[in-house]
Design a protein around this motif. Structure first.
Motif, PDB file in Angstrom:
ATOM      1  N   SER A 125       0.834  -1.423   0.315  1.00 17.23           N
ATOM      2  CA  SER A 125      -0.178  -0.145  -0.175  1.00 17.23           C
ATOM      3  C   SER A 125       0.692   1.252  -0.056  1.00 17.23           C
ATOM      4  O   SER A 125       1.813   1.387   0.477  1.00 17.23           O
ATOM      5  CB  SER A 125      -0.778   0.053   1.216  1.00 17.23           C
ATOM      6  N   MET A 126       0.382   2.574  -0.730  1.00 18.98           N
ATOM      7  CA  MET A 126       1.086   3.475  -0.591  1.00 18.98           C
ATOM      8  C   MET A 126      -0.024   4.639  -0.866  1.00 18.98           C
ATOM      9  O   MET A 126      -1.011   4.453  -1.259  1.00 18.98           O
ATOM     10  CB  MET A 126       1.943   3.622  -1.914  1.00 18.98           C
ATOM     11  N   ALA A 127       0.408   5.779  -0.470  1.00 15.76           N
ATOM     12  CA  ALA A 127      -0.080   6.943  -0.726  1.00 15.76           C
ATOM     13  C   ALA A 127       0.613   8.051  -1.665  1.00 15.76           C
ATOM     14  O   ALA A 127       1.758   8.157  -1.429  1.00 15.76           O
ATOM     15  CB  ALA A 127      -0.675   7.752   0.686  1.00 15.76           C
ATOM     16  N   TYR A 128      -0.063   8.672  -2.554  1.00 21.86           N
ATOM     17  CA  TYR A 128       0.860   9.489  -3.205  1.00 21.86           C
ATOM     18  C   TYR A 128       0.238  10.777  -2.945  1.00 21.86           C
ATOM     19  O   TYR A 128      -0.795  11.271  -2.802  1.00 21.86           O
ATOM     20  CB  TYR A 128       0.424   9.677  -4.725  1.00 21.86           C
ATOM     21  N   ALA A 233      -4.946   5.378   7.035  1.00 21.19           N
ATOM     22  CA  ALA A 233      -4.781   4.428   6.160  1.00 21.19           C
ATOM     23  C   ALA A 233      -3.703   3.234   6.258  1.00 21.19           C
ATOM     24  O   ALA A 233      -3.871   2.394   5.592  1.00 21.19           O
ATOM     25  CB  ALA A 233      -4.587   4.946   4.826  1.00 21.19           C
ATOM     26  N   ASP A 234      -2.847   3.483   7.142  1.00 20.66           N
ATOM     27  CA  ASP A 234      -1.843   2.781   7.518  1.00 20.66           C
ATOM     28  C   ASP A 234      -1.100   2.384   6.228  1.00 20.66           C
ATOM     29  O   ASP A 234      -0.508   0.827   6.117  1.00 20.66           O
ATOM     30  CB  ASP A 234      -2.307   1.168   7.959  1.00 20.66           C
ATOM     31  N   VAL A 235      -0.685   3.253   5.197  1.00 17.44           N
ATOM     32  CA  VAL A 235       0.131   2.773   4.217  1.00 17.44           C
ATOM     33  C   VAL A 235       1.510   2.699   4.325  1.00 17.44           C
ATOM     34  O   VAL A 235       2.063   3.294   5.374  1.00 17.44           O
ATOM     35  CB  VAL A 235      -0.183   4.060   3.136  1.00 17.44           C
ATOM     36  N   GLU A 236       2.185   1.813   3.722  1.00 11.42           N
ATOM     37  CA  GLU A 236       3.586   1.440   3.833  1.00 11.42           C
ATOM     38  C   GLU A 236       4.305   2.753   3.488  1.00 11.42           C
ATOM     39  O   GLU A 236       5.483   3.188   4.159  1.00 11.42           O
ATOM     40  CB  GLU A 236       3.982   0.287   3.067  1.00 11.42           C
ATOM     41  N   THR A 237       3.951   3.295   2.314  1.00 11.46           N
ATOM     42  CA  THR A 237       5.095   4.701   1.859  1.00 11.46           C
ATOM     43  C   THR A 237       3.948   5.710   1.383  1.00 11.46           C
ATOM     44  O   THR A 237       2.952   5.445   1.083  1.00 11.46           O
ATOM     45  CB  THR A 237       5.665   3.881   0.573  1.00 11.46           C
ATOM     46  N   SER A 271       8.257   4.339  17.020  1.00 17.66           N
ATOM     47  CA  SER A 271       8.280   3.083  16.241  1.00 17.66           C
ATOM     48  C   SER A 271       7.613   3.137  14.893  1.00 17.66           C
ATOM     49  O   SER A 271       7.992   2.084  13.950  1.00 17.66           O
ATOM     50  CB  SER A 271       7.234   2.322  17.248  1.00 17.66           C
ATOM     51  N   LEU A 272       6.836   3.979  14.376  1.00 17.66           N
ATOM     52  CA  LEU A 272       6.264   3.926  12.876  1.00 17.66           C
ATOM     53  C   LEU A 272       7.354   4.529  12.195  1.00 17.66           C
ATOM     54  O   LEU A 272       7.118   4.081  10.816  1.00 17.66           O
ATOM     55  CB  LEU A 272       5.393   5.180  13.009  1.00 17.66           C
ATOM     56  N   ARG A 273       8.607   4.834  12.417  1.00 16.04           N
ATOM     57  CA  ARG A 273       9.524   5.368  11.520  1.00 16.04           C
ATOM     58  C   ARG A 273       9.106   6.048  10.329  1.00 16.04           C
ATOM     59  O   ARG A 273       9.396   5.830   9.103  1.00 16.04           O
ATOM     60  CB  ARG A 273      10.282   3.950  10.973  1.00 16.04           C
ATOM     61  N   LEU A 274       8.405   7.138  10.464  1.00 19.79           N
ATOM     62  CA  LEU A 274       7.855   7.770   9.167  1.00 19.79           C
ATOM     63  C   LEU A 274       8.832   8.398   8.525  1.00 19.79           C
ATOM     64  O   LEU A 274       8.574   8.672   7.317  1.00 19.79           O
ATOM     65  CB  LEU A 274       7.009   8.744  10.014  1.00 19.79           C
ATOM     66  N   ASP A 275       9.988   8.949   9.175  1.00 20.99           N
ATOM     67  CA  ASP A 275      11.044   9.438   8.079  1.00 20.99           C
ATOM     68  C   ASP A 275      11.591   8.605   7.370  1.00 20.99           C
ATOM     69  O   ASP A 275      12.001   9.005   6.357  1.00 20.99           O
ATOM     70  CB  ASP A 275      11.967  10.013   9.290  1.00 20.99           C
ATOM     71  N   GLU A 276      11.287   7.202   7.541  1.00 25.25           N
ATOM     72  CA  GLU A 276      11.888   6.303   6.625  1.00 25.25           C
ATOM     73  C   GLU A 276      11.026   5.777   5.691  1.00 25.25           C
ATOM     74  O   GLU A 276      11.215   4.889   4.536  1.00 25.25           O
ATOM     75  CB  GLU A 276      12.475   5.134   7.272  1.00 25.25           C
ATOM     76  N   ARG A 277       9.815   6.249   5.553  1.00 30.31           N
ATOM     77  CA  ARG A 277       8.778   5.868   4.837  1.00 30.31           C
ATOM     78  C   ARG A 277       8.268   6.892   3.920  1.00 30.31           C
ATOM     79  O   ARG A 277       7.316   6.840   3.342  1.00 30.31           O
ATOM     80  CB  ARG A 277       7.436   5.470   5.627  1.00 30.31           C
ATOM     81  N   ILE A 278       8.922   7.962   3.463  1.00 27.04           N
ATOM     82  CA  ILE A 278       8.581   8.902   2.592  1.00 27.04           C
ATOM     83  C   ILE A 278       9.736   8.842   1.460  1.00 27.04           C
ATOM     84  O   ILE A 278      10.890   8.598   1.589  1.00 27.04           O
ATOM     85  CB  ILE A 278       8.690  10.461   3.073  1.00 27.04           C
TER      86      ILE A 278
END
Length: 308
Positions: A125-128, A233-237, A271-278
């Motif tokens: 899953s991803m969000a643009y 939405a719990d998107v991966e990226t 724990s969500l590591r958002l900085d690594e998911r963009i």
């Protein structure tokens, strides 16, 4: 050939995709103003693509159009595309009167989400997230758009994150778009210049206090949008696109720093590591036009299944 057109406020980007999924041709032409001119632009883009990739009209299997505004994909209609001078346009009917091939239309950000997913080749899953004049997102799950119950899934630009913030065009205060939408930020800057967001970044680097605050606000708004998309939405990226991404690493580094700072006091957010998911789309990416081609192809296949 499957054709995809990204109809923007100033230019239209169009691609021709062959049977192997390869982009066989790509052109850009200016977009006309008003409903009739938009149809003319679409037809001119198709002609230019045929010349660029050397194929006949009979080779066109489908045409998908990504366009700003409120889109009724089922009816093939576009409403309130204010940046194009379009209040209401039965786009599919008008285009098919001239070229009788399967046409489909989709909101430009949602089409770009499909294209970004296809270019990444990642089934997760991803969000643009489009940072342009406004802010909006498209969500893709298992290669398909997630629209929500009324087609507004991903409209993060009008989620308020500061009730005391600037007034948004939607009437609320402190929406995400007021922080990182190019139009809102340029109005807040209020100084003349062809590229106000670039001017803000450069002035901030020179120590201009107002520019520093606006630049920090852009990062804050973009980081808020990332949090909203991941937590809802719990998107991966989250893949960034749109005009502001032309700032490249300067924009990405600001957003990463903001996400990390906001996570400092929360073990949960860390724990969500958002900085690594963009990610940022590469400059000049054909994601939006490619996504439109995928929309057109999917519409044709659905029609064939129904009629078959």
């Amino acid at each position: 050939m499957k054709l995809g057109l990204d109809v923007g406020g100033t230019k239209t980007d169009a691609v021709a995709v062959d049977a192997d999924g390869t982009i066989a041709g790509r052109i850009r032409i200016p977009t006309g103003w008003g409903a009739d001119a938009v149809i003319t632009t679409i037809l001119d883009a198709i002609t230019a693509l045929r010349q660029e990739a050397s194929f006949e009209e009979s080779a066109i299997e489908s045409v998908g159009v990504g366009i700003p505004g409120l889109v009724d994909a089922h009816a093939g209609r576009v409403l309130h595309a204010v940046n194009l001078g379009v209040e209401s346009l039965d786009l599919v009917d008008a285009a098919r009167r001239v070229i009788d091939v399967p046409f489909a239309v989709e909101n430009d950000v949602k089409a770009a989400a499909l294209g970004a997913g296809a270019l990444r080749g990642d089934a997760r899953s991803m969000a643009y997230l489009n940072l342009g004049t406004g802010v909006a997102a498209g969500i893709v799950v298992d290669g398909k758009l997630w629209r929500g119950s009324r087609g507004i899934a991903g409209e993060v630009g009008h989620i308020s994150v500061d009730p005391n913030g600037r007034v948004c065009g939607c009437g609320q205060r402190g929406c995400v778009e007021t922080f990182c939408g190019g139009g809102a930020v340029a109005r807040a800057w209020g100084r003349p210049g062809a590229l106000p967001i670039l001017d803000i970044f450069e002035a901030a680097e020179q120590g201009d206090a107002e520019a520093v605050a606006l630049r920090q606000g852009i990062a804050r708004g973009a980081a808020a949008a990332v949090r909203i998309l991941v937590l809802s939405a719990d998107v991966e990226t989250v893949v960034f696109g749109g005009g502001l991404t032309s700032l490249g690493d300067r924009l990405r580094d600001d957003i990463v720093a903001e996400l990390r700072q906001e996570a400092e006091t929360s073990a949960f957010m860390r724990s969500l590591r958002l900085d690594e998911r963009i990610e940022l789309l590469p400059a000049g990416s054909p994601a939006a036009a490619l996504g439109a081609a995928l929309v057109g192809a999917a519409h044709r296949e659905q029609g064939a299944m129904i009629n078959g």
